[in-house]
Design a protein around this motif. Structure first.
Motif, PDB file in Angstrom:
ATOM      1  N   VAL A 174       0.811  -1.217   0.000  1.00 23.76           N
ATOM      2  CA  VAL A 174       0.000   0.000   0.000  1.00 23.76           C
ATOM      3  C   VAL A 174       0.844   1.267   0.000  1.00 23.76           C
ATOM      4  N   ASP A 175       1.928   1.303   0.725  1.00 26.92           N
ATOM      5  CA  ASP A 175       2.738   2.522   0.767  1.00 26.92           C
ATOM      6  C   ASP A 175       3.630   2.656  -0.472  1.00 26.92           C
ATOM      7  N   CYS A 230      -9.559 -10.244  -4.210  1.00 22.37           N
ATOM      8  CA  CYS A 230      -9.599  -8.834  -4.612  1.00 22.37           C
ATOM      9  C   CYS A 230     -10.169  -7.947  -3.510  1.00 22.37           C
ATOM     10  N   TYR A 231     -11.159  -8.448  -2.783  1.00 20.47           N
ATOM     11  CA  TYR A 231     -11.697  -7.684  -1.658  1.00 20.47           C
ATOM     12  C   TYR A 231     -10.606  -7.474  -0.607  1.00 20.47           C
ATOM     13  N   GLN A 232      -9.863  -8.527  -0.305  1.00 15.72           N
ATOM     14  CA  GLN A 232      -8.831  -8.446   0.723  1.00 15.72           C
ATOM     15  C   GLN A 232      -7.635  -7.612   0.270  1.00 15.72           C
ATOM     16  N   LEU A 233      -7.535  -7.376  -1.028  1.00 16.68           N
ATOM     17  CA  LEU A 233      -6.480  -6.515  -1.558  1.00 16.68           C
ATOM     18  C   LEU A 233      -6.915  -5.055  -1.578  1.00 16.68           C
ATOM     19  N   SER A 234      -8.215  -4.810  -1.527  1.00 14.50           N
ATOM     20  CA  SER A 234      -8.713  -3.455  -1.727  1.00 14.50           C
ATOM     21  C   SER A 234      -9.597  -2.989  -0.571  1.00 14.50           C
ATOM     22  N   PHE A 235     -10.896  -3.187  -0.686  1.00 13.97           N
ATOM     23  CA  PHE A 235     -11.821  -2.660   0.309  1.00 13.97           C
ATOM     24  C   PHE A 235     -11.534  -3.164   1.713  1.00 13.97           C
ATOM     25  N   LEU A 248      -8.094   1.835   6.401  1.00 13.22           N
ATOM     26  CA  LEU A 248      -6.956   2.751   6.432  1.00 13.22           C
ATOM     27  C   LEU A 248      -7.380   4.153   6.015  1.00 13.22           C
ATOM     28  N   MET A 249      -8.122   4.238   4.931  1.00 14.53           N
ATOM     29  CA  MET A 249      -8.474   5.561   4.396  1.00 14.53           C
ATOM     30  C   MET A 249      -9.449   6.327   5.290  1.00 14.53           C
ATOM     31  N   ILE A 250     -10.372   5.620   5.931  1.00  8.69           N
ATOM     32  CA  ILE A 250     -11.281   6.373   6.800  1.00  8.69           C
ATOM     33  C   ILE A 250     -10.542   6.974   7.985  1.00  8.69           C
ATOM     34  N   SER A 251      -9.429   6.386   8.355  1.00  6.90           N
ATOM     35  CA  SER A 251      -8.648   6.972   9.449  1.00  6.90           C
ATOM     36  C   SER A 251      -7.799   8.136   8.967  1.00  6.90           C
ATOM     37  N   LYS A 290      -1.014   8.395  -0.464  1.00  5.29           N
ATOM     38  CA  LYS A 290       0.307   7.769  -0.334  1.00  5.29           C
ATOM     39  C   LYS A 290       1.379   8.834  -0.104  1.00  5.29           C
ATOM     40  N   GLY A 291       2.179   8.640   0.930  1.00  2.00           N
ATOM     41  CA  GLY A 291       3.308   9.509   1.193  1.00  2.00           C
ATOM     42  C   GLY A 291       2.967  10.860   1.791  1.00  2.00           C
TER      43      GLY A 291
END
Length: 147
Positions: free
Chosen positions: A9-10, A56-61, A67-70, A135-136
């Protein structure tokens, strides 16, 4: 696949993982719909589609949604924003869970999976046009970018 997402992800970014993972989910949902409508004698299609969906779910949503909601809520609203986001997430999960059986009885499994596929396509548009790449960036930079 969650481990892959955590490691990548990073390096790759949130949006590419979301777009790639949700695209795979779209394919798998339409494969599942097609299995129930046209290919019911090919059980391997259903198994492959389910494995593709989960991966694909475990790779994305799965991990990136949390992570993104935080990251995207401003600091002064983060507590309330996270609370509402988690409530909506679990509410949507409950809605899908409780609605699946009645929808399957009413429309048939194939159509229900096609409807889920269309919903996933709509989420791709949302990700592409609305979701920012974080990212970053520091939380302060994300806050300035998202406001």
């Amino acid at each position: 696949m969650t481990g892959v997402a955590v490691v990548a992800v990073d390096r790759l970014g949130r949006r590419p993982l979301l777009l790639g993972g949700v695209s795979g989910m779209v394919i798998s949902l339409f494969l599942l719909g097609s299995y129930y409508l046209f290919l019911d004698d090919l059980a391997a299609i259903a198994v492959a589609a389910l494995l593709l969906y989960v991966g694909c779910y475990q790779l994305s949503f799965g991990p990136i949604g949390w992570l993104m909601i935080s990251e995207v809520f401003p600091l002064r609203l983060r507590g309330r924003g996270l609370s509402v986001a988690v409530l909506v997430n679990f509410g949507a999960n409950a809605l899908v869970t409780f609605a699946f059986s009645p929808l399957k009885a009413w429309l048939g499994a194939g159509i229900v999976f096609y409807v889920f596929g269309v919903t996933a396509i709509l989420s791709l548009f949302f990700i592409f046009f609305i979701v920012p790449e974080t990212k970053g960036l520091t939380l302060e930079e994300i806050e300035a970018k998202c406001l």
